[in-house]
Motif scaffolding. Structure first.
Motif, mmCIF file in Angstrom:
data_model
loop_
_atom_site.group_PDB
_atom_site.id
_atom_site.type_symbol
_atom_site.label_atom_id
_atom_site.label_comp_id
_atom_site.label_asym_id
_atom_site.label_seq_id
_atom_site.Cartn_x
_atom_site.Cartn_y
_atom_site.Cartn_z
ATOM 1 N N ALA A 89 32.264 22.439 26.621
ATOM 2 C CA ALA A 89 32.496 21.027 26.938
ATOM 3 C C ALA A 89 33.996 20.754 27.081
ATOM 4 O O ALA A 89 34.416 20.029 27.989
ATOM 5 C CB ALA A 89 31.885 20.132 25.857
ATOM 6 N N ASP B 236 35.079 22.261 30.398
ATOM 7 C CA ASP B 236 34.607 21.415 31.497
ATOM 8 C C ASP B 236 35.454 20.150 31.627
ATOM 9 O O ASP B 236 35.775 19.712 32.737
ATOM 10 C CB ASP B 236 33.139 21.050 31.296
ATOM 11 C CG ASP B 236 32.209 22.247 31.465
ATOM 12 O OD1 ASP B 236 32.635 23.265 32.042
ATOM 13 O OD2 ASP B 236 31.047 22.157 30.994
ATOM 14 N N GLU B 237 35.824 19.585 30.485
ATOM 15 C CA GLU B 237 36.662 18.383 30.498
ATOM 16 C C GLU B 237 38.030 18.679 31.102
ATOM 17 O O GLU B 237 38.542 17.909 31.921
ATOM 18 C CB GLU B 237 36.815 17.879 29.059
ATOM 19 C CG GLU B 237 37.580 16.588 28.922
ATOM 20 C CD GLU B 237 37.648 16.138 27.469
ATOM 21 O OE1 GLU B 237 38.773 15.862 27.007
ATOM 22 O OE2 GLU B 237 36.600 16.080 26.807
ATOM 23 N N ARG B 238 38.596 19.808 30.747
ATOM 24 C CA ARG B 238 39.913 20.181 31.288
ATOM 25 C C ARG B 238 39.829 20.501 32.773
ATOM 26 O O ARG B 238 40.747 20.169 33.530
ATOM 27 C CB ARG B 238 40.487 21.357 30.514
ATOM 28 C CG ARG B 238 40.926 20.963 29.127
ATOM 29 C CD ARG B 238 41.551 22.101 28.394
ATOM 30 N NE ARG B 238 41.918 21.684 27.049
ATOM 31 C CZ ARG B 238 42.660 22.388 26.247
ATOM 32 N NH1 ARG B 238 43.108 23.565 26.630
ATOM 33 N NH2 ARG B 238 42.947 21.954 25.040
#
Length: 178
Positions: free
Chosen positions: A76, A79-81
């Motif tokens: 997660a 994915d956020e980065r």
């Protein structure tokens, strides 16, 4: 003398190490015999083994579950980065596109400005700007006007601009500045 004194020191070390390993791997080699207290509350050795065997699968499953949760949290975060980087890349691409359009328009306007100037005035102004810019403007002007402007410049400045223009037209010239 014993047989170990005639062995080489390396072989002696190997034999001692093997003996130590063998002694350490024998169950109960250094264990002391302790009698289990008699009574109804004392668990038997088989019961402890049975308990450990019974919870081994549950403990392994719990470890896997914790590892899976940690991997999902890390994923997660990654994915956020990635989403943030994609957003920044899109912003940069937009900025670069607007900049390129501005430079193209500015270049066209700059050439149009020098097209309308008299050759002596254009020559005096182009001697004050960087040589690369002056050469780029002269290259964009019609050849007749470019020649008039170059003839109005000093010989040194005209030679510098001519060298820049000729090296820009040379296919063997590197595109990367050295």
């Amino acid at each position: 003398m014993t047989a170990t004194h005639t062995l080489s020191p390396r072989l002696r070390q190997l034999l001692i190490g093997a003996a130590a390993t063998l002694v350490l791997t024998i169950p109960g080699a250094f264990a002391q015999e302790v009698a289990a207290p008699s009574g109804t509350g004392a668990p038997q050795g088989g019961e402890i083994q049975q308990f450990c065997t019974n919870i081994a699968d549950a403990a392994r499953d719990q470890r896997y579950l914790l590892q899976k949760q940690q991997i999902e949290q890390l994923q997660a975060g990654v994915d956020e980065r990635i989403a943030l980087l994609e957003k920044k890349r899109a912003e940069y691409e937009d900025w670069r596109k607007r900049r390129d359009e501005f430079l193209k328009q500015a270049e066209l306007n700059l050439v149009d400005i020098y097209k309308t100037m008299k050759p002596d005035a254009a020559a005096s102004k182009l001697t004050l700007v960087r040589s690369e810019i002056a050469a780029a403007v002269i290259m964009k002007l019609p050849p007749r006007q470019s020649s008039l402007i170059l003839s109005e410049m000093s010989d040194e400045k005209a030679a510098i601009l001519t060298n820049i223009i000729s090296s820009a037209a040379d296919p063997n010239t590197s595109k990367e500045p050295s």
